[in-house]
Scaffold this active site. Structure first.
Site, PDB file in Angstrom:
ATOM      1  N   LYS B 184       0.841  -1.197   0.000  1.00 18.69           N
ATOM      2  CA  LYS B 184       0.000   0.000   0.000  1.00 18.69           C
ATOM      3  C   LYS B 184       0.875   1.245   0.000  1.00 18.69           C
ATOM      4  CE  LYS B 184      -1.804   2.667   3.042  1.00 18.69           C
ATOM      5  NZ  LYS B 184      -1.832   3.993   2.395  1.00 18.69           N
ATOM      6  N   SER B 237       5.518   6.787  10.638  1.00 15.60           N
ATOM      7  CA  SER B 237       5.726   7.459  11.914  1.00 15.60           C
ATOM      8  C   SER B 237       5.864   6.453  13.053  1.00 15.60           C
ATOM      9  CB  SER B 237       4.558   8.398  12.207  1.00 15.60           C
ATOM     10  OG  SER B 237       3.424   7.651  12.602  1.00 15.60           O
ATOM     11  N   GLU B 258      10.426   0.806  10.058  1.00 14.09           N
ATOM     12  CA  GLU B 258      11.375   1.916   9.869  1.00 14.09           C
ATOM     13  C   GLU B 258      10.630   3.176  10.254  1.00 14.09           C
ATOM     14  OE1 GLU B 258      14.429   1.755   9.178  1.00 14.09           O
ATOM     15  OE2 GLU B 258      14.759  -0.098   8.061  1.00 14.09           O
ATOM     16  N   CYS B 292      13.501  10.520   7.312  1.00 15.63           N
ATOM     17  CA  CYS B 292      13.481  10.026   8.693  1.00 15.63           C
ATOM     18  C   CYS B 292      14.864  10.088   9.319  1.00 15.63           C
ATOM     19  CB  CYS B 292      12.923   8.614   8.745  1.00 15.63           C
ATOM     20  SG  CYS B 292      13.640   7.547   7.504  1.00 15.63           S
ATOM     21  N   GLU B 389      10.291  15.021  15.939  1.00 18.18           N
ATOM     22  CA  GLU B 389      10.639  14.984  14.531  1.00 18.18           C
ATOM     23  C   GLU B 389       9.785  16.001  13.776  1.00 18.18           C
ATOM     24  OE1 GLU B 389       9.624  11.399  12.320  1.00 18.18           O
ATOM     25  OE2 GLU B 389      11.583  11.525  11.341  1.00 18.18           O
TER      26      GLU B 389
END
Lengths: 280, 480
Positions: B184, B237, B258, B292, B389
């Site tokens: 997806k 996330s 990840e 990231c 972040e």
């Protein structure tokens, strides 16, 4: 008149010391015929927290000592265990109702397992690391490093062997640990603590708690300073509990089916990749 | 530094043929979603619609999982590994052949500069397939354990920051190790995944080996919880990653994650300063900071703070922000309105908590989503912009005095994905690298990626690695 034995007070093992549980709770352990064997401590959440603090504080010293030294210390544990073999056999026969020959086999296997894990300590990055051929002027390598603080639940099936198989693996790769001994048969774990305490293992590297694992499962799961958990000694339901609570800090959670397994050494590492430019 | 003026040099969009509507890719064919549900994808640099994308219903996901299961049982698991590998080689080659088309489409759908899609995203994506193709028949040599076996059907959910590249990080190792895939893509960036489906068709990949279902978070959640999936790979996330870990607890599904990061970029006083400044720039402004592993926390040794800040500002004056299709553009559009709002919110918190904001003078386009390259100085460890972040072109500058303090501060975050170290002294670099709790450490460099180089995080940055020998282990089962 026959001599009265000096009975042992079984205590926890935290940061190289043998404290009683902070809550003052104990539970009775009997032999297979119902004879009283001891009153080990029923560790509380606070005892667990103390153990984690101790394991965390010991982390840097243990992981940045040389792998050669760690190997020698694990081998030293085998030496100390060998010299107290009869005590382990007596405890297992009494508390687990096993035959002397079965107990002897288990203790021998446990000692040999320390030797096996001792030899792993300085071979991990050779086996599990790599240098990587990237498309560019870089020296690129991946090294496995200790994850940090690992909590271990020993199994009721073979309390001593399951504990040694787990602890040996996580120590070899440089982790420090908190062990929750088998609830019904915790005495061999406490004797092992006495061996660890006299084997040059730095304080805090191994911490051993006794008590009700069902009481400690949620606290192990939710403790934010535990990095990983070996759930081999837990039921599937308890494992799920640890996994759900453990998601809060994304604990690495593993279950093993084999006692003596390279996976037990290699599972509790984190791989670090370093890029360094090549040039003049 | 002199700022040269360039005439516009836009890449032509004539190479791409964007359809008005895209279907789901299930069992080797495109088909509309049940009930013809769809959503719009836009060009974030202009705000204009590009196409409508099928919105997969649960029944569509069921069908995709079913198709992947059948393909696994009947074809993929029975095929010799060397033949499997050859399909991956074909895919790699077709990606190279159609690289320009992919680069333009990616830039239009994502908003990132064509310079990056052309030079980084697409070549690396092809590289991932080529690299993993070679592993397919060599898994017994990979040291993964005794006779590694595929999981079966893998559910993969990828983010919008490197759409095709993240697809390749997921699909290539999954196929090489013998799994089949239901993927997806992110809601805002489905187009290159759907173009990849065409590549699978051109390569003659057996139907059902790769299935692509487009949709939003709820589509992903349904896929994660699907009983027909044996393994999940997610990039996104940390919050969502933790949710997935909870959702599948006790299901026996394998999971790799990840997740987010707050990478420290450490500048020692003996670093080659001009190179370090380039590294700071690429660390935080590469891909608009939608990375990231971005070097979003700059840790500068106190003695060189003024020098670094001055050089950094003067370098930032040269950043070209604007049309992502222009070959001279350095900083493109923010991927979505929602992301732009999040960046504003965190940057505003930096102002409110007392840090000092600075951005170069530059004109932002009026349409689409844009954010100026920004630095904050006077940042404290406790500030939100030092802890959270931002996922945007916003850098927080902190200082340190000793190497010990640098390590302490760098590790003072729940994340542990990346770090950078700039120094002229090898032993100090390695000492620092050894003590950083980060899965990827770039020394005198930043934001380098390669299929052969394992990538992934410590702590709350995720589980497992992608790339290299280590990345393969995510896609196989071994006896424990």
């Amino acid at each position: 008149m026959s001599r009265i034995d000096v009975m042992k007070t079984y205590k926890l093992y935290i940061n190289g010391a043998f404290p009683r549980g902070e809550s003052g709770r104990v539970y009775e352990v009997k032999d297979s015929k119902g004879k009283f064997l001891g009153n080990p401590c029923q560790a509380s959440r606070k005892d667990l927290r103390e153990a984690v603090v101790s394991a965390r504080a010991a982390q840097a010293g243990w992981v940045y000592s040389t792998a050669y030294l760690r190997g020698q210390i694990l081998y030293r544990v085998a030496e100390m265990m060998e010299s107290r073999k009869s005590e382990f056999i007596d405890v297992i026969v009494a508390s687990e109702g096993k035959s002397v020959s079965a107990a002897t086999n288990e203790v021998s296997a446990a000692i040999d397992m320390w030797v096996w894990y001792a030899g792993w300590s300085d071979k991990i990055s050779t086996i599990a690391g790599s240098t990587n051929q990237v498309s560019g002027p870089f020296y690129n390598f991946t090294i496995p490093e200790a994850i940090g603080v690992v909590a271990i639940f020993a199994s009721e099936k073979s309390p001593l062997l399951s504990l040694v198989s787990a602890v040996g693996g996580v120590l070899a790769s440089g982790n420090t640990c908190i062990v929750i001994a088998a609830e019904k048969s915790p005495l061999a774990a406490i004797v092992l603590a006495e061996v660890v305490a006299t084997s040059d293992v730095p304080n805090g590297v191994v911490n051993i708690l006794t008590g009700k694992s069902s009481e400690l499962v949620p606290w192990v799961g939710s403790h934010m300073d535990i990095d990983a958990v070996d759930v081999s000694g837990l039921s599937k339901k308890q494992e799920s509990e640890v996994r759900i609570a453990g998601a809060d800090n994304l604990k690495r959670i593993h279950r093993f089916t084999e006692m003596q397994s390279a996976q037990r050494v290699l599972a509790f590492v984190e791989n670090k990749t370093v890029w360094h430019p090549i040039g003049v | 530094m002199t700022k040269f003026e360039y005439s516009p040099a836009p890449e032509s969009t004539s190479i791409v043929d964007i359809k008005s509507e895209y279907g789901l890719f299930i069992n080797g064919k495109f088909e509309p979603a049940k009930g013809n549900k769809s959503f719009e994808t836009i060009n974030p640099a202009t705000g204009k619609p590009l196409a409508r994308i099928a919105y997969a219903t649960n029944a569509d996901v069921d069908k995709a999982v079913n198709s992947a299961t059948e393909a696994y049982k009947k074809i993929w698991s029975k095929m010799p590994a060397s033949e499997r590998g050859k399909y991956l080689y074909r895919i790699a080659r077709i990606l190279q052949e159609r690289a320009r088309e992919f680069a333009v489409l990616e830039t239009m759908d994502n908003g990132k500069p064509i310079r990056e899609t052309r030079d980084v995203d697409i070549p690396l994506a092809a590289g991932h397939f080529f690299y993993h193709a070679g592993w397919a028949d060599k898994l017994d040599f990979a040291g993964l354990g005794n006779s590694p076996k595929p999981h079966g059907v893998v559910g993969q959910i990828i983010p919008w920051n490197f759409p095709l590249l993240m697809l390749s990080w997921k699909v290539a190792p999954a196929l090489a190790t013998g799994n089949t895939v239901v993927l997806k893509p992110a809601e805002t960036t489905s187009l290159t995944a759907l173009l990849f489906a065409e590549v699978c068709q051109q390569a003659g990949l057996p139907a059902g080996v790769v299935n692509i279902v487009t949709g939003d978070g709820s589509t992903g959640a349904y896929l994660v919880n699907h009983p027909g999936i044996q393994k999940i790979a997610f990039t996104g996330s940390t919050e969502v990653g933790k949710g997935i870990a909870r959702a599948i607890a006790g299901s026996g599904k394998a999971l790799t994650l990840e997740l987010g990061g707050k990478g420290a970029n450490i500048i020692y006083e003996d670093a080659a300063m001009d190179e370090a400044v380039e590294g700071i720039i690429s660390g935080i402004f590469f891909n608009q900071g939608h990375v990231c592993c971005a070097g979003s926390r700059l840790l500068v040794q106190e003695s060189v703070l003024d020098e670094v800040t001055t050089k950094l500002k003067s370098r930032m004056e040269l950043i070209r922000i604007g049309d992502p299709l222009d070959k001279n553009t350095d900083l493109g559009a923010i991927n979505s309105k929602a992301q732009l709002e999040k960046i504003h919110e965190l940057a505003n918190s930096g102002d409110q908590e007392g840090a000092q904001r600075w951005s170069p003078q530059c004109e932002l386009p009026t349409d689409g989503f844009w954010f100026k390259p920004t630095i904050f100085s006077g940042v404290a460890q406790s500030h939100r912009i030092a802890q959270e972040e931002i996922f945007g072109p916003v850098l927080s500058i902190l200082t340190f005095r000793t190497p010990q303090e640098a390590v302490e501060k760098a590790n003072n975050t729940p994340y542990g994905l990346s770090a950078g170290i700039w120094s002229d002294k090898g032993s100090k670099i390695l000492w620092t690298a050894q003590r950083l709790k980060a899965g990827v450490v770039w020394t005198n460099s930043f934001n380098k990626f390669d299929p052969a180089s394992p990538f992934g995080g410590y702590k709350e940055s995720g589980w497992g690695r992608e790339g290299g020998r280590h990345g393969l282990s995510a896609y196989v089962k071994v006896v424990k």
